[in-house]
Write an enzyme that holds these catalytic residues in place. Structure first.
Site, PDB file in Angstrom:
ATOM      1  N   SER A   1     -10.754   3.276 -16.703  1.00  0.00           N
ATOM      2  CA  SER A   1      -9.894   2.528 -15.792  1.00  0.00           C
ATOM      3  C   SER A   1     -10.671   2.268 -14.501  1.00  0.00           C
ATOM      4  CB  SER A   1      -8.641   3.351 -15.503  1.00  0.00           C
ATOM      5  OG  SER A   1      -8.096   2.981 -14.250  1.00  0.00           O
TER       6      SER A   1
ATOM      7  N   LYS B   1      -9.138   8.299 -17.030  1.00  0.00           N
ATOM      8  CA  LYS B   1      -8.616   7.542 -18.163  1.00  0.00           C
ATOM      9  C   LYS B   1      -9.648   7.274 -19.259  1.00  0.00           C
ATOM     10  CE  LYS B   1      -5.016   6.054 -18.729  1.00  0.00           C
ATOM     11  NZ  LYS B   1      -4.242   4.949 -18.153  1.00  0.00           N
TER      12      LYS B   1
ATOM     13  N   GLU C   1      -5.719  -1.579 -29.010  1.00  0.00           N
ATOM     14  CA  GLU C   1      -4.709  -2.427 -28.355  1.00  0.00           C
ATOM     15  C   GLU C   1      -5.029  -3.908 -28.543  1.00  0.00           C
ATOM     16  OE1 GLU C   1      -3.245  -0.415 -24.384  1.00  0.00           O
ATOM     17  OE2 GLU C   1      -5.343   0.050 -24.697  1.00  0.00           O
TER      18      GLU C   1
END
Ligand code: ARG
Length: 458
Positions: free
Chosen positions: A277, A283, A290
């Site tokens: 991130s 993260k 996705e």
């Protein structure tokens, strides 16, 4: 824009005609297949003495030279020439002169594009079949590597019954097996030569369509010229098959995303397929999964575009049909990228066996087996179901697991309980009892892995 076939016209084409009508910006990718089909057509024209053999040979040589330039990306396509067919024909005439002007004898761009797309699509089908196979192989390898591991099986995303992790992954193997068969079947159905239909009615020349079909490795020739130039069923089927594969990929990816979350914490996807991130240093996001899930939507869109494109078209060729290219190219590119990336991602997945073992203890997943045990002892299953339901309620109130209960506690609910029932509640015992074809018992799953490997070797 000057007119390609201007004989019949007095006026010029509107400036916007080129922007709307050119297709070479996207159909240029068909060049290798267009040239292959033209070579077969020219050879047949020569051997049928429809054009002179010498001219046919010049055409073939010229087309081969163009193909070599295409492969080296040395050709500048001209949108003023509209599409890939006219661009290649113009390049041919520029190269070999008048003989090139005889190539289009007994042919129309209508049967030409129909042929090109089938040739291109056939190669994409072969590629997709290989990619599906690679993905299936990755799933089987993953299942085999973790063949002893037990996880919760879910219904309604609630813990249902323990299963082997391998059984879960082999479920996806089955989905992709059906997908692969769908492409195998499509290949048989679509491998038909349209060339010889010309604009739509056939031609007055003695074309040898079967010779062309043989050279281009088509199984047969089309039976109706009007159908042949306007049929796009196979393109729709390709996108439909692609959409189903994407739906399966998306489900798999959704599970990988869920399983990587802190709530599940079953797996960690390798660094090569995750991202950080820009703000949160901790993260590790499952972006690849996705994106595959997200790209599913565009392939559905491609399928929808094609179905809508076709629904109002009268026979035979209509220029609308040019609009079939971008959706099918997009569906094919997206599908192939997603299949390849998913197959590469799977081997990088690390599993957390401790976390999985903990999860298996949660959710009263022994309940069905307890009811079955009472049923085996003669109690009607429906009655047993009610008793176990009351035991689960008791456990919930006492904050206990079913495996925490003593035989004495069980006996207060029914005298039929005995030690063997209590002993049979270990997850491995529960899984092993599902020893039925299609069940999750280790023996059955081992056999399923062997069967899967054999089907991939075929
Ligand atoms: N570019 C056209 C297509 O993709 C080729 C066929 C054009 N035929 C015609 N009569 N304008 O469909």
């Amino acid at each position: 824009m000057s007119k390609q076939w201007g004989g019949r016209f007095e006026g010029k084409t509107d400036d916007l005609m080129e922007a709307l009508g050119e297709s070479v910006s996207f159909d240029a990718r068909l060049a290798p297949w267009d040239i292959r089909a033209s070579i077969a057509h020219a050879r047949m024209l020569g051997s049928q003495a429809i054009i002179a053999k010498g001219d046919a040979n010049k055409i073939i040589k010229g087309l081969r030279a163009i193909a070599a330039d295409v492969a080296k990306d040395r050709i500048q396509w001209d949108p003023a020439l509209e599409d890939i067919h006219t661009n290649i024909e113009a390049a041919l005439v520029a190269r070999i002169g008048d003989a090139g002007k005889r190539l289009h004898t007994g042919r129309s761009r209508n049967d030409q594009i129909a042929t090109d797309v089938r040739l291109w699509e056939r190669d994409q089908i072969d590629a997709v079949i290989g990619q599906l196979r690679d993905l299936q192989a990755a799933l089987v390898a993953f299942a085999e590597k973790h063949r002893g591991v037990i996880i919760p099986g879910f219904t309604h995303l609630q813990h249902a019954q323990p299963v082997l992790l391998a059984h879960h992954f082999l479920a996806y193997f089955e989905m992709f097996e059906r997908d692969r068969q769908r492409f195998v079947q499509l290949r048989k159905r679509m491998n038909v030569l349209p060339l010889g239909s010309a604009a739509m009615a056939g031609v007055p020349y003695p074309l040898d369509r079967r010779q062309v079909a043989r050279e281009l490795e088509f199984d047969t020739i089309s039976a109706n010229s009007m159908d042949a130039v306007s049929d796009r069923d196979h393109v729709i089927e390709f996108c439909s098959n692609a959409a189903i594969v994407m739906m399966h990929l998306s489900r798999l990816c959704e599970e990988l995303i869920l399983w990587s979350s802190q709530e599940f914490a079953f797996i960690e996807i390798g660094d090569a397929f995750t991202t950080g991130s820009s703000i949160m240093p901790q993260k590790k996001n499952p972006d690849v999964a996705e994106l595959v899930r997200g790209k599913t939507g565009r392939v559905y869109g491609d399928l929808n575009a094609l179905l809508t494109l076709m629904k109002g078209l009268p026979l035979t060729y209509n220029r609308d049909l040019q609009e079939d290219k971008e959706p099918v190219f997009d569906a094919s590119d997206t599908l192939q990228l997603c299949l390849t990336v998913t197959a590469r991602m799977i081997p990088t997945i690390r599993i957390d066996e401790t976390r999985m073992a903990e999860a298996v203890r949660e959710g009263f997943m022994e309940a069905t087996d307890l009811a079955d045990a009472l049923a085996v002892k003669g109690m009607p299953f429906r009655e047993a179901h009610g008793i176990i339901g009351r035991i689960v309620l008791y456990c919930t109130k006492k904050r206990k697991r079913l495996t925490d209960l003593t035989l004495e506690e069980f006996k207060t609910f029914s005298p039929l309980f005995d030690q063997s029932i209590v002993d049979g509640l270990a997850p491995r015992a529960i899984v092993s009892r599902r020893n039925i074809p299609g069940g999750t018992a280790p023996r059955r799953v081992a056999a399923a892995i062997r069967r899967a490997k054999r089907s991939l070797e075929k």
